[in-house]
Design a protein around this motif. Sequence first.
Motif, PDB file in Angstrom:
ATOM      1  N   ALA A 186      16.363   2.590  -2.583  1.00  0.00           N
ATOM      2  CA  ALA A 186      15.113   3.199  -2.136  1.00  0.00           C
ATOM      3  C   ALA A 186      15.306   4.702  -1.969  1.00  0.00           C
ATOM      4  CB  ALA A 186      14.644   2.577  -0.822  1.00  0.00           C
ATOM      5  N   VAL A 187      14.198   5.436  -1.998  1.00  0.00           N
ATOM      6  CA  VAL A 187      14.242   6.884  -1.799  1.00  0.00           C
ATOM      7  C   VAL A 187      13.190   7.289  -0.779  1.00  0.00           C
ATOM      8  CG1 VAL A 187      15.146   7.424  -4.094  1.00  0.00           C
ATOM      9  CG2 VAL A 187      12.669   7.267  -3.743  1.00  0.00           C
ATOM     10  N   ARG A 188      13.355   8.498  -0.282  1.00  0.00           N
ATOM     11  CA  ARG A 188      12.428   9.062   0.690  1.00  0.00           C
ATOM     12  C   ARG A 188      12.280  10.551   0.383  1.00  0.00           C
ATOM     13  NH1 ARG A 188      11.371   7.182   5.846  1.00  0.00           N
ATOM     14  NH2 ARG A 188      13.150   5.761   5.661  1.00  0.00           N
ATOM     15  N   VAL A 189      11.075  11.097   0.567  1.00  0.00           N
ATOM     16  CA  VAL A 189      10.838  12.530   0.401  1.00  0.00           C
ATOM     17  C   VAL A 189      11.023  13.211   1.744  1.00  0.00           C
ATOM     18  CG1 VAL A 189       9.172  14.312  -0.227  1.00  0.00           C
ATOM     19  CG2 VAL A 189       9.257  12.182  -1.519  1.00  0.00           C
ATOM     20  N   THR A 190      11.871  14.231   1.788  1.00  0.00           N
ATOM     21  CA  THR A 190      12.141  14.931   3.040  1.00  0.00           C
ATOM     22  C   THR A 190      10.988  15.875   3.392  1.00  0.00           C
ATOM     23  OG1 THR A 190      13.273  16.756   1.930  1.00  0.00           O
ATOM     24  CG2 THR A 190      14.613  14.858   2.569  1.00  0.00           C
ATOM     25  N   GLY A 191      11.057  16.426   4.601  1.00  0.00           N
ATOM     26  CA  GLY A 191      10.062  17.393   5.039  1.00  0.00           C
ATOM     27  C   GLY A 191       8.748  16.753   5.440  1.00  0.00           C
ATOM     28  N   ASP A 192       7.719  17.602   5.585  1.00  0.00           N
ATOM     29  CA  ASP A 192       6.407  17.106   5.998  1.00  0.00           C
ATOM     30  C   ASP A 192       5.270  17.797   5.252  1.00  0.00           C
ATOM     31  OD1 ASP A 192       6.540  19.643   7.060  1.00  0.00           O
ATOM     32  OD2 ASP A 192       6.113  19.048   9.131  1.00  0.00           O
ATOM     33  N   ARG A 193       5.550  18.280   4.045  1.00  0.00           N
ATOM     34  CA  ARG A 193       4.549  19.040   3.304  1.00  0.00           C
ATOM     35  C   ARG A 193       3.502  18.165   2.624  1.00  0.00           C
ATOM     36  NH1 ARG A 193       5.264  24.305   2.268  1.00  0.00           N
ATOM     37  NH2 ARG A 193       7.190  25.239   3.040  1.00  0.00           N
ATOM     38  N   TYR A 194       3.895  16.971   2.229  1.00  0.00           N
ATOM     39  CA  TYR A 194       3.034  16.163   1.374  1.00  0.00           C
ATOM     40  C   TYR A 194       2.737  14.814   2.021  1.00  0.00           C
ATOM     41  CZ  TYR A 194       4.780  19.731  -1.779  1.00  0.00           C
ATOM     42  OH  TYR A 194       5.122  20.940  -2.337  1.00  0.00           O
ATOM     43  N   LYS A 195       1.700  14.175   1.525  1.00  0.00           N
ATOM     44  CA  LYS A 195       1.275  12.906   2.110  1.00  0.00           C
ATOM     45  C   LYS A 195       2.335  11.824   1.962  1.00  0.00           C
ATOM     46  CE  LYS A 195      -3.660  13.846   1.500  1.00  0.00           C
ATOM     47  NZ  LYS A 195      -4.940  13.438   0.852  1.00  0.00           N
ATOM     48  N   ILE A 196       3.197  11.948   0.958  1.00  0.00           N
ATOM     49  CA  ILE A 196       4.243  10.938   0.776  1.00  0.00           C
ATOM     50  C   ILE A 196       5.516  11.276   1.544  1.00  0.00           C
ATOM     51  CG2 ILE A 196       3.384  10.280  -1.497  1.00  0.00           C
ATOM     52  CD1 ILE A 196       5.740  11.848  -2.701  1.00  0.00           C
ATOM     53  N   SER A 197       5.559  12.447   2.191  1.00  0.00           N
ATOM     54  CA  SER A 197       6.767  12.847   2.921  1.00  0.00           C
ATOM     55  C   SER A 197       7.071  11.864   4.043  1.00  0.00           C
ATOM     56  CB  SER A 197       6.594  14.251   3.503  1.00  0.00           C
ATOM     57  OG  SER A 197       6.435  15.207   2.485  1.00  0.00           O
ATOM     58  N   GLY A 198       8.333  11.478   4.137  1.00  0.00           N
ATOM     59  CA  GLY A 198       8.776  10.607   5.220  1.00  0.00           C
ATOM     60  C   GLY A 198       8.659   9.125   4.947  1.00  0.00           C
ATOM     61  N   PHE A 199       7.959   8.747   3.886  1.00  0.00           N
ATOM     62  CA  PHE A 199       7.774   7.325   3.600  1.00  0.00           C
ATOM     63  C   PHE A 199       8.929   6.790   2.755  1.00  0.00           C
ATOM     64  CE2 PHE A 199       3.434   8.594   4.592  1.00  0.00           C
ATOM     65  CZ  PHE A 199       3.008   7.534   5.380  1.00  0.00           C
ATOM     66  N   ARG A 200       9.397   5.620   3.115  1.00  0.00           N
ATOM     67  CA  ARG A 200      10.428   4.947   2.329  1.00  0.00           C
ATOM     68  C   ARG A 200       9.776   4.296   1.114  1.00  0.00           C
ATOM     69  NH1 ARG A 200      13.567   0.065   2.052  1.00  0.00           N
ATOM     70  NH2 ARG A 200      15.799   0.567   1.874  1.00  0.00           N
ATOM     71  N   MET A 201      10.353   4.542  -0.069  1.00  0.00           N
ATOM     72  CA  MET A 201       9.766   4.034  -1.312  1.00  0.00           C
ATOM     73  C   MET A 201      10.761   3.108  -2.013  1.00  0.00           C
ATOM     74  SD  MET A 201       7.805   7.464  -2.666  1.00  0.00           S
ATOM     75  CE  MET A 201       8.893   8.657  -1.886  1.00  0.00           C
ATOM     76  N   PRO A 202      10.679   1.813  -1.755  1.00  0.00           N
ATOM     77  CA  PRO A 202      11.646   0.876  -2.338  1.00  0.00           C
ATOM     78  C   PRO A 202      11.353   0.495  -3.783  1.00  0.00           C
ATOM     79  CG  PRO A 202      10.115  -0.300  -0.938  1.00  0.00           C
ATOM     80  CD  PRO A 202       9.771   1.158  -0.799  1.00  0.00           C
ATOM     81  N   TYR A 203      10.177   0.866  -4.294  1.00  0.00           N
ATOM     82  CA  TYR A 203       9.805   0.427  -5.640  1.00  0.00           C
ATOM     83  C   TYR A 203       9.899   1.534  -6.688  1.00  0.00           C
ATOM     84  CZ  TYR A 203       7.850  -3.239  -2.718  1.00  0.00           C
ATOM     85  OH  TYR A 203       7.689  -4.230  -1.783  1.00  0.00           O
ATOM     86  N   LEU A 204      10.181   2.765  -6.250  1.00  0.00           N
ATOM     87  CA  LEU A 204      10.200   3.873  -7.205  1.00  0.00           C
ATOM     88  C   LEU A 204      11.387   3.771  -8.162  1.00  0.00           C
ATOM     89  CD1 LEU A 204       8.969   6.486  -8.227  1.00  0.00           C
ATOM     90  CD2 LEU A 204      10.327   7.733  -6.536  1.00  0.00           C
ATOM     91  N   ILE A 205      12.574   3.507  -7.644  1.00  0.00           N
ATOM     92  CA  ILE A 205      13.751   3.419  -8.515  1.00  0.00           C
ATOM     93  C   ILE A 205      13.595   2.311  -9.552  1.00  0.00           C
ATOM     94  CG2 ILE A 205      16.214   2.840  -8.566  1.00  0.00           C
ATOM     95  CD1 ILE A 205      16.563   4.461  -6.031  1.00  0.00           C
ATOM     96  N   PRO A 206      13.207   1.096  -9.168  1.00  0.00           N
ATOM     97  CA  PRO A 206      13.000   0.067 -10.194  1.00  0.00           C
ATOM     98  C   PRO A 206      11.960   0.464 -11.238  1.00  0.00           C
ATOM     99  CG  PRO A 206      13.117  -0.940  -8.033  1.00  0.00           C
ATOM    100  CD  PRO A 206      13.074   0.543  -7.799  1.00  0.00           C
ATOM    101  N   PHE A 207      10.904   1.130 -10.803  1.00  0.00           N
ATOM    102  CA  PHE A 207       9.870   1.563 -11.744  1.00  0.00           C
ATOM    103  C   PHE A 207      10.433   2.567 -12.751  1.00  0.00           C
ATOM    104  CE2 PHE A 207       6.746   4.914 -12.742  1.00  0.00           C
ATOM    105  CZ  PHE A 207       5.852   4.172 -13.502  1.00  0.00           C
ATOM    106  N   VAL A 208      11.164   3.572 -12.256  1.00  0.00           N
ATOM    107  CA  VAL A 208      11.723   4.589 -13.145  1.00  0.00           C
ATOM    108  C   VAL A 208      12.757   3.972 -14.084  1.00  0.00           C
ATOM    109  CG1 VAL A 208      13.060   6.723 -13.247  1.00  0.00           C
ATOM    110  CG2 VAL A 208      11.275   6.459 -11.517  1.00  0.00           C
ATOM    111  N   GLU A 209      13.577   3.076 -13.562  1.00  0.00           N
ATOM    112  CA  GLU A 209      14.576   2.414 -14.408  1.00  0.00           C
ATOM    113  C   GLU A 209      13.916   1.648 -15.553  1.00  0.00           C
ATOM    114  OE1 GLU A 209      18.320   1.538 -11.382  1.00  0.00           O
ATOM    115  OE2 GLU A 209      16.661   0.091 -11.502  1.00  0.00           O
TER     116      GLU A 209
END
Length: 244
Positions: free
Chosen positions: A33-56
């Motif tokens: 899983a990955v996470r976007v650091t900081g607080d600039r964007y709406k996705i910042s701070g959210f854990r994303m467990p499906y992004l890596i499988p999607f990109v792969e």
Amino acid sequence: MKSDAFYDPRDGERYVHKWGYADTRFEFDGPRAVRVTGDRYKISGFRMPYLIPFVEEIIKLPISQDDLIEEWVSYDLPDQVSNEPFVADVRAALKAEQIASDAENRLAHSHGQLSVDEIFRVLTGGSFTRLIDVVVFPESEDDVRAIVKAGVDHDVCLIPFGGGTNVSGALAVPEDEARMICSVDMRRMNRILWVDKENNLACIESGIQGKELELRLEEQGLTSGHDPDSIEFSTLGGWISTNA
């Protein structure tokens, strides 16, 4: 600020070579899983467990923390090409802090954001045959005239630079260019000179960045109507020159 804007109106420290702000990046949050650091964007701070499988699935390659590459911080750069008459004329027209020839500025102004040919080579310590030799930062129309005149008089190659976000190779330095190459960084020319609301016209300097342009137009109840994904960093002059 527009409530539906996908970007943060705050300014911040940019990465020198790659896209984005230094406080915002993807980080692994566990092995899959990955996470976007900081607080600039709406996705910042959210854990994303499906992004890596999607990109792969898209790129048909596995992604692992073990494959992370440490970014290069020291470079073996080619020597500068000098044209002393040009430099003398530019120094006579500009302030000392409007001229830079240090290694970081030379390298940062020698590429855009074309991933494979430009960014990967910079971030992994690739070799460089040719770079920008000097960078100038005009602050007025008179400065631009003086720079262009000096370039013409002394046969120096001038390459305009806006936000550095180009992805078509427009900022790539010709490897066989024997003349001195000067990058003309326009970002200090960022004023809105006048706005004619009746005729929907405006006179705006080319170095204004898209985000700043929208913020200042919004103060007058206006918008440029242009919303590229590079709006946080790209400039009005860049939009026009590349037909963005």
